[in-house]
Design an enzyme around this catalytic site. Structure first.
Site, PDB file in Angstrom:
ATOM      1  N   ARG B  54      -8.805  41.760  73.792  1.00 13.50           N
ATOM      2  CA  ARG B  54      -9.906  42.473  73.144  1.00 13.50           C
ATOM      3  C   ARG B  54     -10.912  43.062  74.148  1.00 13.50           C
ATOM      4  NH1 ARG B  54      -9.423  41.256  68.436  1.00 13.50           N
ATOM      5  NH2 ARG B  54      -8.703  39.253  69.199  1.00 13.50           N
ATOM      6  N   THR B  55     -11.439  42.231  75.006  1.00 21.28           N
ATOM      7  CA  THR B  55     -12.492  42.721  75.907  1.00 21.28           C
ATOM      8  C   THR B  55     -11.946  43.792  76.846  1.00 21.28           C
ATOM      9  OG1 THR B  55     -13.527  40.546  75.802  1.00 21.28           O
ATOM     10  CG2 THR B  55     -14.265  41.996  77.552  1.00 21.28           C
ATOM     11  N   LYS B  83      -2.856  35.557  96.699  1.00 25.64           N
ATOM     12  CA  LYS B  83      -2.639  35.359  98.140  1.00 25.64           C
ATOM     13  C   LYS B  83      -3.809  34.609  98.768  1.00 25.64           C
ATOM     14  CE  LYS B  83      -0.462  39.914  98.278  1.00 25.64           C
ATOM     15  NZ  LYS B  83      -0.784  41.298  98.618  1.00 25.64           N
ATOM     16  N   ARG B 104     -13.577  39.683  84.644  1.00 23.09           N
ATOM     17  CA  ARG B 104     -13.490  38.423  83.882  1.00 23.09           C
ATOM     18  C   ARG B 104     -12.795  37.422  84.791  1.00 23.09           C
ATOM     19  NH1 ARG B 104     -11.491  37.235  77.863  1.00 23.09           N
ATOM     20  NH2 ARG B 104     -13.587  38.014  77.544  1.00 23.09           N
ATOM     21  N   HIS B 132     -21.168  35.800  78.558  1.00 24.23           N
ATOM     22  CA  HIS B 132     -20.320  36.928  78.151  1.00 24.23           C
ATOM     23  C   HIS B 132     -21.262  37.997  77.592  1.00 24.23           C
ATOM     24  CE1 HIS B 132     -17.086  39.296  76.870  1.00 24.23           C
ATOM     25  NE2 HIS B 132     -16.428  38.469  76.094  1.00 24.23           N
TER      26      HIS B 132
END
Lengths: 138, 307
Positions: B54-55, B83, B104, B132
């Protein structure tokens, strides 16, 4: 137990018993310095206290000391006499003195990030992690 | 002026700046085609170290609808983090390619670290269980559009209030408005963290109470904000299974709710809202999704200084 007086340097007195060793680790001690750490001495202010005496100290982090134990007292000694008493104020911001204990904090996986804390409450001596907002009491 | 700023936590913008953002969101919503070339030539980097549909889609769609382009990765294994590259180094490089970035990451505070290193505006798309803020923009815009105000509201938060970052962000943001009463409904183990209580207490004339029974408080609410118990936030699977079905909103419970109460949810949902509630006119969680895209369009435009 007797520990000699110092001629030039500092005496950190009234450290809460048990914190002396930790405070000493923040004091920029070099190999040639004369240092005395007295642990569990009798005290009128606390039941027991630690004391640190350092001959010929150059510079040290007062902010770190204040965060670790703001009730300690710092006496600056010159030619065997106390020339200055320093009161420890809690700093608003400290860098790389406290460590965040929150396992979800980004500092737990990225060791190069400086550990930054902000004073939340001088009354309760609480600091907030800049990254995750975790509140800790030093 | 929001140009060049970052959005890391809900209080990064003043209430006046938020108001301007909501006005712009409404304008875009009214005439989206008028804005279809606003970000032509600009690139949004979407750095999703954690899965999200969604985001990420909301941000990517927002940028595409503004005429811009998108680069990015989804999942830690798809980036150089696999890495062992630090967030700081990744963002320093991304700052050379893109004009704006959204990150995120599962660790709390990661977006702040990103913003200190990118040299371009950085948006926090969710940092672990912490904050958020663009979901908060979505939530505030939805409340404003549906209730007509952001002050004098009784807001119930229900479910996982410990790890629910959307809850933490929205509480922090609403605490700046007058007369907000928070009703915090959760099992003992999933109560809000201490820093959230402090946010409320620092707020303007805000009150809160913590309860474990949803039915007792449902008739008093203006807004019910439901949350999912998130499996990925638990270190212990047994705890998750024990708590996941703590609160389920269904048609029967909705009979107790006021006629003008709205139900919100940051989505995705699992089973905490029965699908039968979806057709109730008070259910606004899919309206939130649409609002989210428009407010992200307004956000990208504002941070890039587009008019």
């Amino acid at each position: 137990m007797e520990v000699n007086s110092i001629e030039n340097g500092i005496v950190i007195d009234h450290i809460r018993a048990g914190l002396g060793r930790k405070i000493l680790s923040y004091m920029n001690i070099e190999s040639g310095d004369t240092v005395a750490l007295i642990m569990n001495a009798t005290s009128k202010k606390h039941a027991r206290k630690d004391i640190i005496k350092i001959e010929n100290i150059r510079e040290f982090d007062l902010a770190a000391l204040a965060v670790l134990d703001h009730t300690a007292t710092v006496n600056v000694i010159k030619q065997g006499k106390i020339v200055e008493k320093i009161n420890l104020d809690l700093p608003e911001k400290v860098v790389d003195v406290l460590r965040c204990k929150n396992p979800r904090c980004v500092t737990s996986v990225e060791p190069a990030i400086p550990q930054i804390f902000h004073l939340v409450s001088p009354e309760t001596v609480e600091y907030r992690c800049e990254y995750c907002d975790e509140i800790i009491k030093p | 002026m929001l140009k060049g700023k970052n959005l890391i936590e809900p209080l990064d913008f003043t209430t006046e700046e938020l108001e301007k953002l909501f006005v712009l969101s409404n304008k875009i919503m009214d005439k989206p085609l008028d804005f279809s070339e606003c970000c032509k030539g600009d690139i949004l980097a979407t750095l999703f170290y954690e899965p999200s549909t969604r985001t990420r889609f909301s941000f990517e769609t927002a940028m595409l609808r503004l005429g811009g382009q998108v680069i990015g990765f989804s999942g830690e294994n798809a980036s150089s983090a696999a890495k062992g590259e630090s967030i700081a180094d990744t963002l320093k490089a991304i700052g050379c390619y893109a004009d704006i970035a959204v990150i995120r990451h599962p660790k709390e505070g990661s977006a702040l670290v990103a913003s200190k290193n990118a040299g371009i505006p950085v948006i926090n798309g969710g940092d672990g269980g912490h904050q958020h803020p663009t979901q908060t923009l979505t939530d505030l815009l939805t409340i404003k559009r549906e209730k007509g105000r952001l002050a004098n509201l009784r807001v119930g938060f229900c479910g996982d209030l410990l790890f629910g970052r959307t809850v933490h962000s929205l509480i922090r943001a609403l605490s700046r408005y007058e007369g907000i009463e928070f009703i915090l409904i959760s099992p003992e183990e999933l109560k809000v963290p201490e820093f959230v209580r402090n946010d409320i207490l620092r707020g303007k004339d805000c009150k809160y109470c913590e309860v474990t029974d949803m039915l007792d408080v449902l008739p008093q609410l203006d807004i019910l904000y439901m949350t999912r118990v998130q499996r990925e936030r638990f270190f212990n699977e047994e705890d998750y299974i024990r708590l996941k079905d703590s609160y389920i909103l269904d048609e029967e419970k909705m009979l107790l709710a006021p006629k003008d109460m709205i139900v919100m949810h940051p989505l995705p949902r699992v089973n905490e809202i029965s699908v039968e509630v979806d057709t109730d006119p008070r259910a606004k969680y899919f309206v939130q999704v649409k609002n989210g895209m428009y407010v992200r369009m307004a956000l990208i435009m504002s941070l890039l200084g587009k008019k």
